[in-house]
Design an enzyme around this catalytic site. Structure first.
Site, PDB file in Angstrom:
ATOM      1  N   GLU A   1     -19.349   1.527  -3.186  1.00  8.77           N
ATOM      2  CA  GLU A   1     -18.571   2.091  -2.083  1.00  8.77           C
ATOM      3  C   GLU A   1     -19.059   1.580  -0.731  1.00  8.77           C
ATOM      4  O   GLU A   1     -18.544   1.994   0.313  1.00  8.77           O
ATOM      5  CB  GLU A   1     -18.668   3.625  -2.106  1.00  8.77           C
ATOM      6  CG  GLU A   1     -17.903   4.293  -3.227  1.00  8.77           C
ATOM      7  CD  GLU A   1     -16.413   4.322  -2.953  1.00  8.77           C
ATOM      8  OE1 GLU A   1     -16.016   4.748  -1.854  1.00  8.77           O
ATOM      9  OE2 GLU A   1     -15.644   3.891  -3.838  1.00  8.77           O
TER      10      GLU A   1
ATOM     11  N   LYS B   1     -12.147   3.018 -12.838  1.00  7.54           N
ATOM     12  CA  LYS B   1     -11.415   3.845 -11.877  1.00  7.54           C
ATOM     13  C   LYS B   1      -9.967   3.392 -11.739  1.00  7.54           C
ATOM     14  O   LYS B   1      -9.705   2.224 -11.457  1.00  7.54           O
ATOM     15  CB  LYS B   1     -12.111   3.815 -10.516  1.00  7.54           C
ATOM     16  CG  LYS B   1     -13.497   4.424 -10.521  1.00  7.54           C
ATOM     17  CD  LYS B   1     -14.079   4.564  -9.140  1.00  7.54           C
ATOM     18  CE  LYS B   1     -14.291   3.233  -8.462  1.00  7.54           C
ATOM     19  NZ  LYS B   1     -14.984   3.369  -7.159  1.00  7.54           N
TER      20      LYS B   1
ATOM     21  N   GLU C   1       0.809  -1.216   0.000  1.00  4.46           N
ATOM     22  CA  GLU C   1       0.000   0.000   0.000  1.00  4.46           C
ATOM     23  C   GLU C   1       0.848   1.274   0.000  1.00  4.46           C
ATOM     24  O   GLU C   1       0.477   2.276  -0.608  1.00  4.46           O
ATOM     25  CB  GLU C   1      -0.941  -0.015   1.213  1.00  4.46           C
ATOM     26  CG  GLU C   1      -2.043   1.013   1.152  1.00  4.46           C
ATOM     27  CD  GLU C   1      -3.062   0.754   0.048  1.00  4.46           C
ATOM     28  OE1 GLU C   1      -3.793   1.693  -0.296  1.00  4.46           O
ATOM     29  OE2 GLU C   1      -3.132  -0.387  -0.458  1.00  4.46           O
TER      30      GLU C   1
ATOM     31  N   THR D   1      -4.316 -11.389 -11.403  1.00  5.92           N
ATOM     32  CA  THR D   1      -3.822 -12.634 -10.811  1.00  5.92           C
ATOM     33  C   THR D   1      -4.285 -12.819  -9.368  1.00  5.92           C
ATOM     34  O   THR D   1      -3.850 -13.755  -8.702  1.00  5.92           O
ATOM     35  CB  THR D   1      -2.278 -12.677 -10.836  1.00  5.92           C
ATOM     36  OG1 THR D   1      -1.772 -11.621 -10.011  1.00  5.92           O
ATOM     37  CG2 THR D   1      -1.750 -12.524 -12.249  1.00  5.92           C
TER      38      THR D   1
ATOM     39  N   GLU E   1     -14.940  -8.370  -1.029  1.00  2.00           N
ATOM     40  CA  GLU E   1     -15.620  -7.521  -2.010  1.00  2.00           C
ATOM     41  C   GLU E   1     -16.863  -8.219  -2.565  1.00  2.00           C
ATOM     42  O   GLU E   1     -17.864  -7.574  -2.883  1.00  2.00           O
ATOM     43  CB  GLU E   1     -14.671  -7.147  -3.141  1.00  2.00           C
ATOM     44  CG  GLU E   1     -13.573  -6.162  -2.750  1.00  2.00           C
ATOM     45  CD  GLU E   1     -14.073  -4.734  -2.597  1.00  2.00           C
ATOM     46  OE1 GLU E   1     -15.290  -4.484  -2.745  1.00  2.00           O
ATOM     47  OE2 GLU E   1     -13.235  -3.845  -2.327  1.00  2.00           O
TER      48      GLU E   1
ATOM     49  N   HIS F   1      -7.036  -4.811   2.613  1.00  2.00           N
ATOM     50  CA  HIS F   1      -8.227  -4.145   2.089  1.00  2.00           C
ATOM     51  C   HIS F   1      -9.494  -4.940   2.393  1.00  2.00           C
ATOM     52  O   HIS F   1     -10.504  -4.372   2.817  1.00  2.00           O
ATOM     53  CB  HIS F   1      -8.069  -3.962   0.572  1.00  2.00           C
ATOM     54  CG  HIS F   1      -9.244  -3.288  -0.072  1.00  2.00           C
ATOM     55  ND1 HIS F   1      -9.466  -1.943   0.048  1.00  2.00           N
ATOM     56  CD2 HIS F   1     -10.256  -3.790  -0.826  1.00  2.00           C
ATOM     57  CE1 HIS F   1     -10.572  -1.628  -0.616  1.00  2.00           C
ATOM     58  NE2 HIS F   1     -11.066  -2.733  -1.154  1.00  2.00           N
TER      59      HIS F   1
ATOM     60  N   GLY G   1      -4.996  -5.790  -7.481  1.00  2.00           N
ATOM     61  CA  GLY G   1      -5.674  -4.522  -7.659  1.00  2.00           C
ATOM     62  C   GLY G   1      -4.755  -3.328  -7.617  1.00  2.00           C
ATOM     63  O   GLY G   1      -4.959  -2.344  -8.343  1.00  2.00           O
TER      64      GLY G   1
END
Length: 362
Positions: A227, A125, A56, A112, A167, A246, A88
């Protein structure tokens, strides 16, 4: 998928060689900048890439600049292609570089990790972090091609798997609640039937995103629902300096959002319990341990820089959040946006409620 423009997405199992042949056909005739996560190299993929440490702290404009200078110094021109192979973070770095080099060159994604394959590359985005917070500098840019051998996803560490799965939990709770059974089954099968599980999770991501992004490709109206959980999630992830992944951060963020929705009278107890049941199989650490480091003042400071600021006019301390009145049904503003202004003090109180709900995690 994005507005009126489609993007080919080739995927399957044990098809990596065929997919790379497809990519080589696509990029024939021009220079190629191959941006790859160092972890991919450890899997012995035969490439000569620009290597990124996918942490990050590296997700900054300075890395995009370094990547762009590297490309131009080696003869990369406006006829070239940026190929992103990794998770990501790599997709965002390479995607933003592709958007900026010569004001836009061709972009190909080879995801991947689950977060990339199921979520990140299914979006226009491209963004990096600033000192003030996550994803505050970026652009919208469409790839020319996406290709993924789902077998690549079976080799990643559990933490990265959690990120992608979280997610998909978000998609189930906020967008496609009818996929809850498929999601729970897929999570249970990850260890024993990974091929079936990953294909099911991919399908959840695609099913959730395709119709919304067709209508709202820049995710500024109804697609803001993606979001969900990210207001508090991004703040926790950023505050931790990458120590909290994340996926874990977004999972906590969804539980906080559910508690806020309940406190405001939007979500009933059954809807709140549904959140804990969907998030439970993600095997999060106990909240009393995972969240005991969170400093309230620091969290409020990060919430004040959330990237959804400006959609709604509020007072100091008000934070725009995606909230639910039921799984799959958002609370909308008078202007029709799936956003609600929430006092930061209420968000902190909701976090305390999540901390107090120990014993539910699988």
């Amino acid at each position: 998928m994005f507005g009126t423009r489609g993007v080919p997405y080739h995927y399957g199992f044990d098809c990596g060689t065929a997919l790379l042949d497809t990519v080589l056909d696509e990029v024939a005739g021009g220079p190629v900048l191959f941006v790859v996560d160092r972890a991919v190299l450890r899997r012995k993929v035969p490439v000569h890439p620009f290597v990124v440490e996918a942490v990050e702290q590296q997700k900054r404009l300075s890395l995009v600049e370094t990547l762009s200078e590297y490309a131009v110094e080696r003869g990369f021109d406006r006829g070239g292609t940026v190929v992103a192979m990794g998770g990501g973070l790599v997709a965002n770095i390479a995607g933003l570089a592709a958007a900026l080099l010569y004001r836009g060159v061709r972009l190909i994604h080879l995801p991947t990790t689950p977060i990339a394959a199921f979520d990140a590359v299914l979006s226009l985005k491209q963004a990096v972090n600033l000192a003030a917070g996550k994803n505050l500098s970026g652009a919208y840019f469409q790839p020319a091609l996406i290709a993924c051998d789902l077998t690549w996803l079976t080799t990643i560490p559990p933490r990265e798997m959690l990120t992608g799965v979280a997610e998909m939990a978000k998609n189930v709770l906020a967008v496609v609640p009818d996929e809850r059974g498929r999601f729970v089954t897929a999570v249970a099968q990850l260890d024993t039937r990974p091929a079936a599980a990953l294909q099911a999770l991919w399908r959840i991501g695609f099913t959730a995103k395709k119709p919304l992004l067709a209508r709202d490709p820049h995710e500024r109206r109804e697609a803001l629902v993606f979001e969900y959980g990210h207001t508090v999630g991004h703040a926790l992830e950023f505050m931790s300096g990458g120590a909290m992944g994340h996926g874990e951060a977004v999972a906590w963020g969804m539980l906080v959002a559910a508690e806020v929705s309940t406190m405001l009278g939007h979500l009933d107890e059954e809807g709140t319990e549904a959140h804990y049941k969907v998030v439970g199989p993600l095997r999060l650490p106990a909240p009393t341990t995972a969240l005991d480091w969170v400093d309230p003042a620091a969290l409020r400071a990060r919430l004040a820089t959330d990237n959804k600021r400006g959609y709604l006019a509020g007072s100091a301390g008000d934070v725009p959040m995606v909230l639910l009145q039921a799984p799959g049904a958002t609370v909308t503003s008078p202007g029709g946006l799936p956003l609600t202004l929430v006092p930061d003090k209420m968000i902190l109180a909701a976090l305390d409620r999540v901390r107090a709900r120990d014993g539910w995690a699988a």
